[in-house]
Design a protein around this motif. Structure first.
Motif, PDB file in Angstrom:
ATOM      1  N   PRO A   1      -2.298  -7.633   3.617  1.00 22.04           N
ATOM      2  CA  PRO A   1      -2.450  -8.743   2.666  1.00 22.04           C
ATOM      3  C   PRO A   1      -1.922  -8.350   1.276  1.00 22.04           C
ATOM      4  O   PRO A   1      -2.278  -7.302   0.748  1.00 22.04           O
ATOM      5  N   LEU A   2      -1.072  -9.190   0.724  1.00 23.10           N
ATOM      6  CA  LEU A   2      -0.563  -8.991  -0.633  1.00 23.10           C
ATOM      7  C   LEU A   2      -1.366  -9.923  -1.533  1.00 23.10           C
ATOM      8  O   LEU A   2      -1.148 -11.132  -1.544  1.00 23.10           O
ATOM      9  N   VAL A   3      -2.317  -9.343  -2.262  1.00 22.17           N
ATOM     10  CA  VAL A   3      -3.277 -10.151  -3.018  1.00 22.17           C
ATOM     11  C   VAL A   3      -3.356  -9.787  -4.500  1.00 22.17           C
ATOM     12  O   VAL A   3      -4.092 -10.412  -5.249  1.00 22.17           O
ATOM     13  N   SER A   4      -2.590  -8.775  -4.906  1.00 17.82           N
ATOM     14  CA  SER A   4      -2.692  -8.303  -6.282  1.00 17.82           C
ATOM     15  C   SER A   4      -1.310  -7.966  -6.844  1.00 17.82           C
ATOM     16  O   SER A   4      -0.473  -7.388  -6.145  1.00 17.82           O
ATOM     17  N   LYS A   5      -1.117  -8.320  -8.106  1.00 18.41           N
ATOM     18  CA  LYS A   5       0.144  -7.973  -8.770  1.00 18.41           C
ATOM     19  C   LYS A   5       0.322  -6.461  -8.845  1.00 18.41           C
ATOM     20  O   LYS A   5       1.444  -5.971  -8.833  1.00 18.41           O
ATOM     21  N   ASP A   6      -0.791  -5.721  -8.891  1.00 20.74           N
ATOM     22  CA  ASP A   6      -0.721  -4.260  -8.940  1.00 20.74           C
ATOM     23  C   ASP A   6      -0.060  -3.670  -7.692  1.00 20.74           C
ATOM     24  O   ASP A   6       0.531  -2.588  -7.757  1.00 20.74           O
ATOM     25  N   GLN A   7      -0.142  -4.351  -6.572  1.00 19.43           N
ATOM     26  CA  GLN A   7       0.474  -3.866  -5.340  1.00 19.43           C
ATOM     27  C   GLN A   7       1.995  -3.829  -5.434  1.00 19.43           C
ATOM     28  O   GLN A   7       2.639  -3.065  -4.719  1.00 19.43           O
ATOM     29  N   LEU A   8       2.578  -4.642  -6.302  1.00 18.31           N
ATOM     30  CA  LEU A   8       4.033  -4.731  -6.381  1.00 18.31           C
ATOM     31  C   LEU A   8       4.670  -3.426  -6.830  1.00 18.31           C
ATOM     32  O   LEU A   8       5.748  -3.059  -6.341  1.00 18.31           O
ATOM     33  N   ASP A   9       4.032  -2.717  -7.756  1.00 18.46           N
ATOM     34  CA  ASP A   9       4.565  -1.412  -8.167  1.00 18.46           C
ATOM     35  C   ASP A   9       4.544  -0.440  -6.991  1.00 18.46           C
ATOM     36  O   ASP A   9       5.479   0.338  -6.802  1.00 18.46           O
ATOM     37  N   GLY A  10       3.497  -0.492  -6.180  1.00 22.06           N
ATOM     38  CA  GLY A  10       3.410   0.358  -4.994  1.00 22.06           C
ATOM     39  C   GLY A  10       4.472   0.014  -3.973  1.00 22.06           C
ATOM     40  O   GLY A  10       5.069   0.902  -3.354  1.00 22.06           O
ATOM     41  N   ILE A  11       4.734  -1.274  -3.788  1.00 19.46           N
ATOM     42  CA  ILE A  11       5.778  -1.708  -2.859  1.00 19.46           C
ATOM     43  C   ILE A  11       7.131  -1.200  -3.323  1.00 19.46           C
ATOM     44  O   ILE A  11       7.913  -0.664  -2.539  1.00 19.46           O
ATOM     45  N   GLU A  12       7.388  -1.347  -4.619  1.00 23.56           N
ATOM     46  CA  GLU A  12       8.660  -0.868  -5.176  1.00 23.56           C
ATOM     47  C   GLU A  12       8.805   0.639  -4.962  1.00 23.56           C
ATOM     48  O   GLU A  12       9.851   1.116  -4.524  1.00 23.56           O
ATOM     49  N   LYS A  13       7.757   1.378  -5.236  1.00 22.27           N
ATOM     50  CA  LYS A  13       7.792   2.839  -5.096  1.00 22.27           C
ATOM     51  C   LYS A  13       7.950   3.253  -3.629  1.00 22.27           C
ATOM     52  O   LYS A  13       8.791   4.094  -3.299  1.00 22.27           O
ATOM     53  N   LYS A  14       7.160   2.653  -2.743  1.00 23.55           N
ATOM     54  CA  LYS A  14       7.232   2.998  -1.321  1.00 23.55           C
ATOM     55  C   LYS A  14       8.579   2.631  -0.705  1.00 23.55           C
ATOM     56  O   LYS A  14       9.007   3.252   0.255  1.00 23.55           O
ATOM     57  N   SER A  15       9.246   1.630  -1.289  1.00 20.40           N
ATOM     58  CA  SER A  15      10.532   1.190  -0.729  1.00 20.40           C
ATOM     59  C   SER A  15      11.618   2.252  -0.867  1.00 20.40           C
ATOM     60  O   SER A  15      12.661   2.157  -0.236  1.00 20.40           O
ATOM     61  N   ARG A  16      11.366   3.260  -1.658  1.00 18.20           N
ATOM     62  CA  ARG A  16      12.333   4.362  -1.791  1.00 18.20           C
ATOM     63  C   ARG A  16      12.246   5.320  -0.602  1.00 18.20           C
ATOM     64  O   ARG A  16      13.162   6.088  -0.355  1.00 18.20           O
ATOM     65  N   GLU A  17      11.128   5.239   0.137  1.00 20.77           N
ATOM     66  CA  GLU A  17      10.921   6.097   1.311  1.00 20.77           C
ATOM     67  C   GLU A  17      11.008   5.321   2.628  1.00 20.77           C
ATOM     68  O   GLU A  17      11.442   5.859   3.627  1.00 20.77           O
ATOM     69  N   ARG A  18      10.525   4.079   2.621  1.00 17.66           N
ATOM     70  CA  ARG A  18      10.539   3.261   3.830  1.00 17.66           C
ATOM     71  C   ARG A  18      10.661   1.797   3.447  1.00 17.66           C
ATOM     72  O   ARG A  18      10.228   1.380   2.375  1.00 17.66           O
ATOM     73  N   THR A  19      11.222   1.018   4.318  1.00 13.62           N
ATOM     74  CA  THR A  19      11.462  -0.395   4.058  1.00 13.62           C
ATOM     75  C   THR A  19      10.149  -1.154   3.914  1.00 13.62           C
ATOM     76  O   THR A  19       9.203  -0.921   4.657  1.00 13.62           O
ATOM     77  N   GLN A  20      10.119  -2.080   2.953  1.00 19.51           N
ATOM     78  CA  GLN A  20       8.971  -2.930   2.691  1.00 19.51           C
ATOM     79  C   GLN A  20       9.409  -4.384   2.928  1.00 19.51           C
ATOM     80  O   GLN A  20      10.482  -4.789   2.479  1.00 19.51           O
ATOM     81  N   VAL A  21       8.596  -5.132   3.634  1.00 21.00           N
ATOM     82  CA  VAL A  21       8.889  -6.540   3.914  1.00 21.00           C
ATOM     83  C   VAL A  21       7.766  -7.385   3.328  1.00 21.00           C
ATOM     84  O   VAL A  21       6.588  -7.088   3.521  1.00 21.00           O
ATOM     85  N   ILE A  22       8.156  -8.427   2.594  1.00 24.04           N
ATOM     86  CA  ILE A  22       7.186  -9.373   2.036  1.00 24.04           C
ATOM     87  C   ILE A  22       7.463 -10.732   2.662  1.00 24.04           C
ATOM     88  O   ILE A  22       8.596 -11.230   2.615  1.00 24.04           O
ATOM     89  N   TYR A  23       6.431 -11.325   3.256  1.00 25.19           N
ATOM     90  CA  TYR A  23       6.536 -12.675   3.813  1.00 25.19           C
ATOM     91  C   TYR A  23       5.657 -13.589   2.979  1.00 25.19           C
ATOM     92  O   TYR A  23       4.451 -13.396   2.894  1.00 25.19           O
ATOM     93  N   LYS A  24       6.277 -14.579   2.323  1.00 25.36           N
ATOM     94  CA  LYS A  24       5.551 -15.541   1.493  1.00 25.36           C
ATOM     95  C   LYS A  24       5.323 -16.807   2.315  1.00 25.36           C
ATOM     96  O   LYS A  24       6.279 -17.391   2.821  1.00 25.36           O
ATOM     97  N   HIS A  25       4.048 -17.187   2.430  1.00 28.98           N
ATOM     98  CA  HIS A  25       3.661 -18.274   3.336  1.00 28.98           C
ATOM     99  C   HIS A  25       2.806 -19.321   2.629  1.00 28.98           C
ATOM    100  O   HIS A  25       1.881 -18.987   1.902  1.00 28.98           O
ATOM    101  N   SER A  26       3.121 -20.581   2.890  1.00 29.63           N
ATOM    102  CA  SER A  26       2.308 -21.688   2.393  1.00 29.63           C
ATOM    103  C   SER A  26       1.397 -22.160   3.520  1.00 29.63           C
ATOM    104  O   SER A  26       1.881 -22.634   4.559  1.00 29.63           O
ATOM    105  N   THR A  27       0.102 -22.037   3.313  1.00 30.25           N
ATOM    106  CA  THR A  27      -0.862 -22.408   4.341  1.00 30.25           C
ATOM    107  C   THR A  27      -0.977 -23.914   4.541  1.00 30.25           C
ATOM    108  O   THR A  27      -1.576 -24.358   5.519  1.00 30.25           O
ATOM    109  N   THR A  28      -0.399 -24.705   3.656  1.00 20.55           N
ATOM    110  CA  THR A  28      -0.482 -26.162   3.782  1.00 20.55           C
ATOM    111  C   THR A  28       0.819 -26.800   4.245  1.00 20.55           C
ATOM    112  O   THR A  28       0.905 -28.019   4.347  1.00 20.55           O
ATOM    113  N   CYS A  29       1.813 -25.997   4.546  1.00 19.19           N
ATOM    114  CA  CYS A  29       3.131 -26.512   4.921  1.00 19.19           C
ATOM    115  C   CYS A  29       3.371 -26.317   6.415  1.00 19.19           C
ATOM    116  O   CYS A  29       3.343 -25.184   6.914  1.00 19.19           O
ATOM    117  N   GLY A  30       3.631 -27.399   7.116  1.00 17.10           N
ATOM    118  CA  GLY A  30       3.906 -27.324   8.548  1.00 17.10           C
ATOM    119  C   GLY A  30       5.139 -26.512   8.868  1.00 17.10           C
ATOM    120  O   GLY A  30       5.177 -25.768   9.851  1.00 17.10           O
TER     121      GLY A  30
END
Length: 129
Positions: free
Chosen positions: A25-54
């Motif tokens: 779960p991506l729930v905090s802006k603070d996680q973004l720095d970690g994603i950026e940092k970890k992406s230098r070692e392994r690929t990071q995938v972010i899926y943005k989803h709207s729970t109200t959109c069919g």
């Protein structure tokens, strides 16, 4: 109850476990720095989803059923309605205009590929990971 299980095709517990997606779960802006940092070692995938959109729900189901989630990649799931501030921060940090649904692949500290809407299910993830 056994008759209803056979008529309506109740899944076995093991079948449900095999189809679960390893989303973080991506729930905090603070996680973004970690994603950026970890992406230098392994690929990071972010899926943005709207729970109200069919369309978003349909694309998520199709993507999850077609894509083989493997090791060496971290998969983040962002619920746009619950975490709109995080979605805005993703747009700012990675310089990719917001869309929904949207898939971002982050490598070496930046987005190396992104897709939105139906194009998400048309890509071969192995080409980008």
């Amino acid at each position: 109850m056994g008759i209803f299980d056979s008529v309506f095709g109740k899944r076995k517990e093991t079948d449900q476990q095999e189809t679960r997606t390893p989303w973080i779960p991506l729930v905090s802006k603070d996680q973004l720095d970690g994603i950026e940092k970890k992406s230098r070692e392994r690929t990071q995938v972010i899926y943005k989803h709207s729970t109200t959109c069919g369309i978003s729900s349909m694309v998520l189901r199709m993507f999850s059923s077609q894509y083989t989630f493997g090791e060496g990649v971290d998969h983040y799931f962002l619920d746009l309605h619950a975490n709109r501030d995080v979605s805005n921060a993703v747009e700012t940090k990675f310089q990719v205009r917001h869309q929904s649904p949207q898939l971002l692949i982050v490598k070496d500290g930046k987005v190396s590929f992104h897709a939105s809407h139906g194009a998400i299910v048309d890509i071969n993830m192995k080409d980008y990971i």
